[in-house]
Scaffold this motif. Structure first.
Motif, PDB file in Angstrom:
ATOM      1  N   VAL A  38       0.845  -1.200   0.000  1.00 22.00           N
ATOM      2  CA  VAL A  38       0.000   0.000   0.000  1.00 22.00           C
ATOM      3  C   VAL A  38       0.874   1.241   0.000  1.00 22.00           C
ATOM      4  O   VAL A  38       0.657   2.188  -0.764  1.00 22.00           O
ATOM      5  CB  VAL A  38      -0.935   0.008   1.233  1.00 22.00           C
ATOM      6  CG1 VAL A  38      -1.735   1.296   1.303  1.00 22.00           C
ATOM      7  CG2 VAL A  38      -1.862  -1.194   1.205  1.00 22.00           C
ATOM      8  N   VAL A  39       1.887   1.219   0.838  1.00 30.17           N
ATOM      9  CA  VAL A  39       2.820   2.345   0.912  1.00 30.17           C
ATOM     10  C   VAL A  39       3.569   2.504  -0.404  1.00 30.17           C
ATOM     11  O   VAL A  39       3.755   3.620  -0.905  1.00 30.17           O
ATOM     12  CB  VAL A  39       3.817   2.145   2.074  1.00 30.17           C
ATOM     13  CG1 VAL A  39       4.803   3.308   2.155  1.00 30.17           C
ATOM     14  CG2 VAL A  39       3.076   1.990   3.393  1.00 30.17           C
ATOM     15  N   LEU A  40       3.994   1.389  -1.000  1.00 31.99           N
ATOM     16  CA  LEU A  40       4.757   1.445  -2.251  1.00 31.99           C
ATOM     17  C   LEU A  40       3.935   2.058  -3.378  1.00 31.99           C
ATOM     18  O   LEU A  40       4.421   2.939  -4.102  1.00 31.99           O
ATOM     19  CB  LEU A  40       5.227   0.047  -2.645  1.00 31.99           C
ATOM     20  CG  LEU A  40       6.017  -0.033  -3.954  1.00 31.99           C
ATOM     21  CD1 LEU A  40       7.285   0.806  -3.874  1.00 31.99           C
ATOM     22  CD2 LEU A  40       6.347  -1.471  -4.316  1.00 31.99           C
ATOM     23  N   VAL A  41       2.687   1.626  -3.544  1.00 30.66           N
ATOM     24  CA  VAL A  41       1.839   2.174  -4.606  1.00 30.66           C
ATOM     25  C   VAL A  41       1.618   3.668  -4.383  1.00 30.66           C
ATOM     26  O   VAL A  41       1.696   4.478  -5.327  1.00 30.66           O
ATOM     27  CB  VAL A  41       0.493   1.420  -4.678  1.00 30.66           C
ATOM     28  CG1 VAL A  41      -0.478   2.132  -5.617  1.00 30.66           C
ATOM     29  CG2 VAL A  41       0.709  -0.017  -5.134  1.00 30.66           C
ATOM     30  N   ASN A  42       1.367   4.047  -3.132  1.00 28.33           N
ATOM     31  CA  ASN A  42       1.208   5.472  -2.830  1.00 28.33           C
ATOM     32  C   ASN A  42       2.472   6.255  -3.148  1.00 28.33           C
ATOM     33  O   ASN A  42       2.417   7.369  -3.686  1.00 28.33           O
ATOM     34  CB  ASN A  42       0.848   5.681  -1.355  1.00 28.33           C
ATOM     35  CG  ASN A  42      -0.555   5.201  -1.033  1.00 28.33           C
ATOM     36  OD1 ASN A  42      -1.367   5.012  -1.932  1.00 28.33           O
ATOM     37  ND2 ASN A  42      -0.837   4.994   0.247  1.00 28.33           N
ATOM     38  N   ARG A  43       3.630   5.669  -2.832  1.00 30.17           N
ATOM     39  CA  ARG A  43       4.906   6.345  -3.096  1.00 30.17           C
ATOM     40  C   ARG A  43       5.142   6.506  -4.590  1.00 30.17           C
ATOM     41  O   ARG A  43       5.643   7.543  -5.034  1.00 30.17           O
ATOM     42  CB  ARG A  43       6.052   5.521  -2.481  1.00 30.17           C
ATOM     43  CG  ARG A  43       6.123   5.555  -0.973  1.00 30.17           C
ATOM     44  CD  ARG A  43       6.744   6.865  -0.480  1.00 30.17           C
ATOM     45  NE  ARG A  43       7.998   7.134  -1.141  1.00 30.17           N
ATOM     46  CZ  ARG A  43       8.317   8.311  -1.672  1.00 30.17           C
ATOM     47  NH1 ARG A  43       7.487   9.313  -1.601  1.00 30.17           N
ATOM     48  NH2 ARG A  43       9.482   8.492  -2.262  1.00 30.17           N
ATOM     49  N   ILE A  44       4.805   5.491  -5.375  1.00 30.64           N
ATOM     50  CA  ILE A  44       4.986   5.577  -6.833  1.00 30.64           C
ATOM     51  C   ILE A  44       4.148   6.720  -7.396  1.00 30.64           C
ATOM     52  O   ILE A  44       4.619   7.504  -8.236  1.00 30.64           O
ATOM     53  CB  ILE A  44       4.618   4.229  -7.495  1.00 30.64           C
ATOM     54  CG1 ILE A  44       5.684   3.171  -7.178  1.00 30.64           C
ATOM     55  CG2 ILE A  44       4.461   4.389  -9.000  1.00 30.64           C
ATOM     56  CD1 ILE A  44       5.309   1.765  -7.618  1.00 30.64           C
ATOM     57  N   ILE A  45       2.906   6.844  -6.925  1.00 27.43           N
ATOM     58  CA  ILE A  45       2.027   7.918  -7.408  1.00 27.43           C
ATOM     59  C   ILE A  45       2.534   9.285  -6.952  1.00 27.43           C
ATOM     60  O   ILE A  45       2.591  10.243  -7.743  1.00 27.43           O
ATOM     61  CB  ILE A  45       0.577   7.681  -6.926  1.00 27.43           C
ATOM     62  CG1 ILE A  45      -0.002   6.437  -7.599  1.00 27.43           C
ATOM     63  CG2 ILE A  45      -0.300   8.898  -7.208  1.00 27.43           C
ATOM     64  CD1 ILE A  45      -1.360   6.006  -7.060  1.00 27.43           C
ATOM     65  N   GLU A  46       2.928   9.383  -5.677  1.00 27.78           N
ATOM     66  CA  GLU A  46       3.426  10.661  -5.158  1.00 27.78           C
ATOM     67  C   GLU A  46       4.685  11.107  -5.893  1.00 27.78           C
ATOM     68  O   GLU A  46       4.825  12.275  -6.273  1.00 27.78           O
ATOM     69  CB  GLU A  46       3.732  10.529  -3.663  1.00 27.78           C
ATOM     70  CG  GLU A  46       2.507  10.445  -2.779  1.00 27.78           C
ATOM     71  CD  GLU A  46       2.871  10.155  -1.333  1.00 27.78           C
ATOM     72  OE1 GLU A  46       4.083  10.167  -1.011  1.00 27.78           O
ATOM     73  OE2 GLU A  46       1.954   9.919  -0.527  1.00 27.78           O
ATOM     74  N   GLN A  47       5.591  10.172  -6.107  1.00 23.09           N
ATOM     75  CA  GLN A  47       6.846  10.507  -6.779  1.00 23.09           C
ATOM     76  C   GLN A  47       6.578  10.975  -8.203  1.00 23.09           C
ATOM     77  O   GLN A  47       7.184  11.946  -8.679  1.00 23.09           O
ATOM     78  CB  GLN A  47       7.760   9.275  -6.780  1.00 23.09           C
ATOM     79  CG  GLN A  47       9.206   9.592  -7.126  1.00 23.09           C
ATOM     80  CD  GLN A  47      10.104   8.385  -6.944  1.00 23.09           C
ATOM     81  OE1 GLN A  47       9.649   7.243  -7.002  1.00 23.09           O
ATOM     82  NE2 GLN A  47      11.381   8.609  -6.713  1.00 23.09           N
ATOM     83  N   ALA A  48       5.655  10.312  -8.891  1.00 24.10           N
ATOM     84  CA  ALA A  48       5.306  10.714 -10.260  1.00 24.10           C
ATOM     85  C   ALA A  48       4.729  12.124 -10.281  1.00 24.10           C
ATOM     86  O   ALA A  48       5.081  12.941 -11.140  1.00 24.10           O
ATOM     87  CB  ALA A  48       4.304   9.720 -10.847  1.00 24.10           C
ATOM     88  N   ALA A  49       3.845  12.425  -9.333  1.00 27.47           N
ATOM     89  CA  ALA A  49       3.230  13.753  -9.294  1.00 27.47           C
ATOM     90  C   ALA A  49       4.272  14.831  -9.047  1.00 27.47           C
ATOM     91  O   ALA A  49       4.253  15.885  -9.690  1.00 27.47           O
ATOM     92  CB  ALA A  49       2.155  13.786  -8.211  1.00 27.47           C
ATOM     93  N   ARG A  50       5.190  14.559  -8.127  1.00 24.61           N
ATOM     94  CA  ARG A  50       6.202  15.575  -7.805  1.00 24.61           C
ATOM     95  C   ARG A  50       7.217  15.763  -8.922  1.00 24.61           C
ATOM     96  O   ARG A  50       7.844  16.820  -9.015  1.00 24.61           O
ATOM     97  CB  ARG A  50       6.913  15.192  -6.495  1.00 24.61           C
ATOM     98  CG  ARG A  50       6.004  15.359  -5.281  1.00 24.61           C
ATOM     99  CD  ARG A  50       6.657  14.915  -4.001  1.00 24.61           C
ATOM    100  NE  ARG A  50       5.705  15.032  -2.898  1.00 24.61           N
ATOM    101  CZ  ARG A  50       5.587  14.158  -1.908  1.00 24.61           C
ATOM    102  NH1 ARG A  50       6.369  13.087  -1.878  1.00 24.61           N
ATOM    103  NH2 ARG A  50       4.704  14.343  -0.953  1.00 24.61           N
ATOM    104  N   GLN A  51       7.383  14.749  -9.766  1.00 23.07           N
ATOM    105  CA  GLN A  51       8.304  14.882 -10.898  1.00 23.07           C
ATOM    106  C   GLN A  51       7.599  15.360 -12.169  1.00 23.07           C
ATOM    107  O   GLN A  51       8.167  15.350 -13.241  1.00 23.07           O
ATOM    108  CB  GLN A  51       9.006  13.544 -11.153  1.00 23.07           C
ATOM    109  CG  GLN A  51       9.955  13.145 -10.038  1.00 23.07           C
ATOM    110  CD  GLN A  51      10.775  11.910 -10.383  1.00 23.07           C
ATOM    111  OE1 GLN A  51      11.012  11.604 -11.546  1.00 23.07           O
ATOM    112  NE2 GLN A  51      11.227  11.198  -9.362  1.00 23.07           N
TER     113      GLN A  51
END
Length: 580
Positions: free
Chosen positions: A189-202
C-alpha cells in the motif's frame, strides 16, 4: 542567526507584508484550532495565501535566503550525513550545501525556519551547526523524492518481499487467497502510494508498471519522454496489481481481460484524477496510470501557449453561435486541455452546456457532463440523441469516432447548436477530408464546420542552461529563413534545474483554421486537403511548422523538437523533402 532572538509570529509577518488581513488571520486561526495544522498550511488550504507568498514574506522579514533545493546539485557527502531520511519528510527540511564562509555550518532548506526544535534535531542528526534557509513545502518534498525517493521505494519493496516470503512459507500448501486479503495492510500500500506521489512531484503525465520475466520496471513519462524510475522483484506484481485494482474500482479476480479504472489522489494538497488501464501481457498485467491535475485541465487560455494573433483567432472561432469546432492531434497533444479551457470560457449562466465523454476527465461547475457506458448501451451516438432533447446551447463530444456520431454532430450544428469535439488527424485541413472519409456529404461538412484547431506539445528548453548557436543552411530552410544571413537557435544542455535533460515543461503549438467562405466553397466542391490548406494559408493561417518555428527562433524550444512534431516519419536530413 540573529533572527532567532526575535519573537516572530507568521500571522504578524504576513499582515506586515500585506498578504493577509486581520479578518483572514482570525479565520485561519479558527480553522487551525479544528485541524491542528500549522498556520501556514491552514492559510494555503483556505486559499488565503500561497506557499510562495508565505516563503517570500518570511525571507524578507527574517533576512534568510529563499532557495529552491531542486536548482542545485546536492553533493554525495551532504546526502550521506542523513542516516534516517524519513526525518526530512516529517519535518519538511533538506540539507543542500555547506556554508561558503564557514564549513562547520550546513545550509538547510526549511518550510518553517522558526521551528527551533527541528533545527536542534538537524544539528543532532548531522553533527553540524545549521544555517536555515527558506523553501516551499512543495520544493522540499520534490527534492526529497529526487534524492531519496528510490531508496524509500526500495526499502518498502524489501519489507514487502520479506513479508511475502513469510506468508508464502505459512501458506505454501494452501490457497493464497487469505494471504492476498492481507495485502490491504501490507507495505505494498505504501509502495503504490509512493509511486504515485513521486510521479506527481516529478511532473509525470503517465506511470508505466511493466512486468518482465524476472523483474518489474516502473517508468514515468515526463515532458513526453519515458524515464526509468525503479526496478522491483517480479513476486511483487500480484500484490501491486491487486492494490491498484482495489483503489481503482476494478475486479481483483479478473486477470485475463483488459480493465479500466479511476483513482483520485491528493499529493501536496493538489488533487489528481488518475485513469488506470491494465492489460494482460505474457508476464502478467501491465498497468498504465495517466495523471491529470483536476484544476490543470481548465486554465486561462493565455497559459496555453497562444501569441496575441493566435488568441484573436481562437476567440473568433469560439465566438460562433453554432457549427462544429474540431480540435485535432495525436494522443497526448493537449486536446482535452484546449477543449476544457474553451468550455470554461463559454460557461455562462445563460448557456446550457452538455458534454458526452469517455471518460469525464475533469468536473466543471455549471456544466452537465455525461460519461459513456457501452455495457449499459450509452454510447456517444445514443447519448447525443438524448442530449439533443435536453435543450442544449453547446455540446461537447469527447471524440468523433464513427459515421453515426459525426452525422448526429452535423445535424445538431446545423439546427442551431455549437458542437465542439476532437478528431485524430495530422493537420487542420486533413480533418475535413477525414469527415468525408467517414461518409459525410461534402456540402454538409461545408455548412457545419466553422473552425479547426490542430495542435501538438513541444518541450520547453530549460532557460537556465540552454545554449545559443547559429543555424546551418539546412536548419534555416526548415525554419523558412533561408534568405537571412544569421539565424540564432538554442540547444538543450542539461543542469540540476531540468534533471540534466535540457528541457523543463511543455508548450502548445497550434494551427488555427477558421473556415471562411472561400474554404467552404472549396469543401463543397470536394476539394483536396492541399487545396483547403492553400486557401487557409491565403486567409492568414499559420501551419504547425510556422508556429513551431516562432518558438524555435525565440528560444522556447529546439529545432529538434520542431523536427519531432512536424516531420515525424520523414527524412529530415533531406531538406527538399521537408520544405517542398
Amino acid at each position: 542567526m540573529a533572527f532567532m532572538n526575535k519573537k516572530v509570529r507568521l500571522g504578524d509577518v504576513l499582515m506586515d507584508e500585506g498578504i493577509i488581513t486581520l479578518d483572514q488571520l482570525n479565520q485561519a486561526l479558527t480553522r487551525q484550532q479544528e485541524t491542528r495544522h500549522k498556520l501556514g498550511e491552514t492559510l494555503v488550504e483556505l486559499g488565503i495565501a500561497t506557499e510562495r507568498q508565505i516563503a517570500t514574506a518570511l525571507s524578507r522579514q527574517l533576512g534568510l535566503d529563499l532557495v529552491d533545493p531542486n536548482r542545485v546539485v546536492i553533493k554525495e557527502n551532504i546526502l550521506n550525513l542523513i542516516k534516517d531520511h524519513t526525518v526530512l519528510k516529517r519535518n519538511l527540511v533538506i540539507p543542500f550545501d555547506f556554508d561558503e564562509y564557514d564549513s562547520r555550518y550546513l545550509k538547510v532548506a526549511m518550510a518553517d525556519p522558526m521551528d527551533i526544535k527541528v533545527i536542534d534535531d538537524m544539528t543532532l542528526l548531522t553533527g553540524m551547526q545549521i544555517s536555515p534557509c527558506i523553501a516551499t513545502s512543495t520544493d522540499i518534498l520534490a527534492a526529497i523524492d529526487k534524492y531519496f525517493g528510490n531508496l524509500e521505494n526500495q526499502a518498502v519493496a524489501d519489507a514487502f518481499a520479506a513479508e511475502r516470503a513469510a506468508e508464502e512459507e505459512q501458506y505454501k500448501d494452501e490457497d493464497m487467497t487469505e494471504a492476498n486479503a492481507a495485502v490491504e495492510n501490507s507495505p505494498v500500500v505504501v509502495l503504490v502510494n509512493r509511486i504515485i506521489e513521486q510521479a506527481a512531484r516529478q511532473r509525470a503525465s503517465d506511470i508505466h508498471i511493466e512486468p518482465f520475466e524476472k523483474h518489474i520496471r516502473v517508468r514515468y513519462r515526463i515532458d513526453g519522454v519515458l524515464k526509468n524510475s525503479g526496478d522491483y522483484k517480479i513476486n511483487m506484481l500480484s500484490a501491486v496489481n491487486t492494490r491498484i485494482k482495489i483503489i481503482g474500482g476494478m475486479d481483483i479476480s479478473e486477470k485475463r481481460k483488459p480493465q479500466d479504472g479511476r483513482i483520485t489522489s491528493i499529493v501536496d494538497k493538489v488533487e489528481y484524477d488518475i485513469r488506470v488501464s491494465m492489460l494482460p501481457t505474457v508476464y502478467g498485467e501491465k498497468t498504465v496510470m495517466r495523471l491529470t491535475q483536476k484544476k490543470a485541465l481548465s486554465r486561462d487560455k493565455r497559459n496555453l501557449g497562444f501569441d496575441e494573433q493566435e488568441l484573436g483567432t481562437f476567440d473568433k472561432i469560439f465566438s460562433n453561435p453554432n457549427g462544429i469546432i474540431l480540435v485535432t492531434g495525436p494522443t497526448g497533444s493537449g486536446k482535452s486541455t484546449t477543449l476544457y479551457t474553451a468550455l470554461s470560457e463559454l460557461n455562462k449562466e445563460d448557456v446550457n452546456i452538455i458534454t458526452v465523454e469517455d471518460p469525464v476527465e475533469a468536473n466543471i461547475e455549471g456544466i452537465n457532463q455525461v460519461q459513456t457506458n457501452v455495457k449499459a448501451g450509452l454510447t456517444f451516438a445514443s447519448a447525443l440523441r438524448s442530449i439533443l432533447r435536453q435543450d442544449p446551447d453547446i455540446i461537447m463530444i469527447g471524440e468523433i469516432r464513427d459515421q453515426e456520431t459525426a452525422s448526429i454532430a452535423v445535424t445538431a450544428s446545423i439546427t442551431g447548436h455549437l458542437v465542439v469535439s476532437t478528431l485524430h488527424t495530422n493537420s487542420s485541413a486533413a480533418s475535413i477530408t477525414r469527415l468525408a472519409d467517414m461518409g459525410l456529404e461534402y456540402y454538409l461538412i461545408a455548412d457545419s464546420v466553422v473552425g479547426v484547431i490542430a495542435q501538438r506539445l513541444v518541450r520547453r528548453l530549460c532557460t537556465a542552461c540552454r545554449t545559443e548557436r547559429l543555424a546551418n543552411e539546412r536548419e534555416k530552410r526548415i525554419l523558412g529563413a533561408e534568405n537571412e544571413d544569421e539565424v540564432k537557435v538554442w540547444e538543450p544542455k542539461g543542469c540540476p534545474q531540468c534533471g540534466y535533460n535540457g528541457y523543463r515543461g511543455r508548450i502548445g503549438v497550434y494551427e488555427l483554421m477558421p473556415v471562411s467562405q472561400r474554404i467552404k466553397n472549396i469543401i463543397a466542391g470536394k476539394g483536396t486537403t492541399e487545396q483547403i490548406e492553400k486557401a487557409a494559408l491565403a486567409d492568414g493561417m499559420y501551419t504547425l511548422q510556422m508556429a513551431c518555428s516562432k518558438h524555435v527562433r525565440n528560444g522556447t524550444t529546439s529545432i529538434n523538437e520542431l523536427k519531432r512534431i512536424v516531420y515525424a516519419g520523414e527524412d529530415v536530413d533531406d531538406v527538399d523533402a521537408v520544405t517542398s
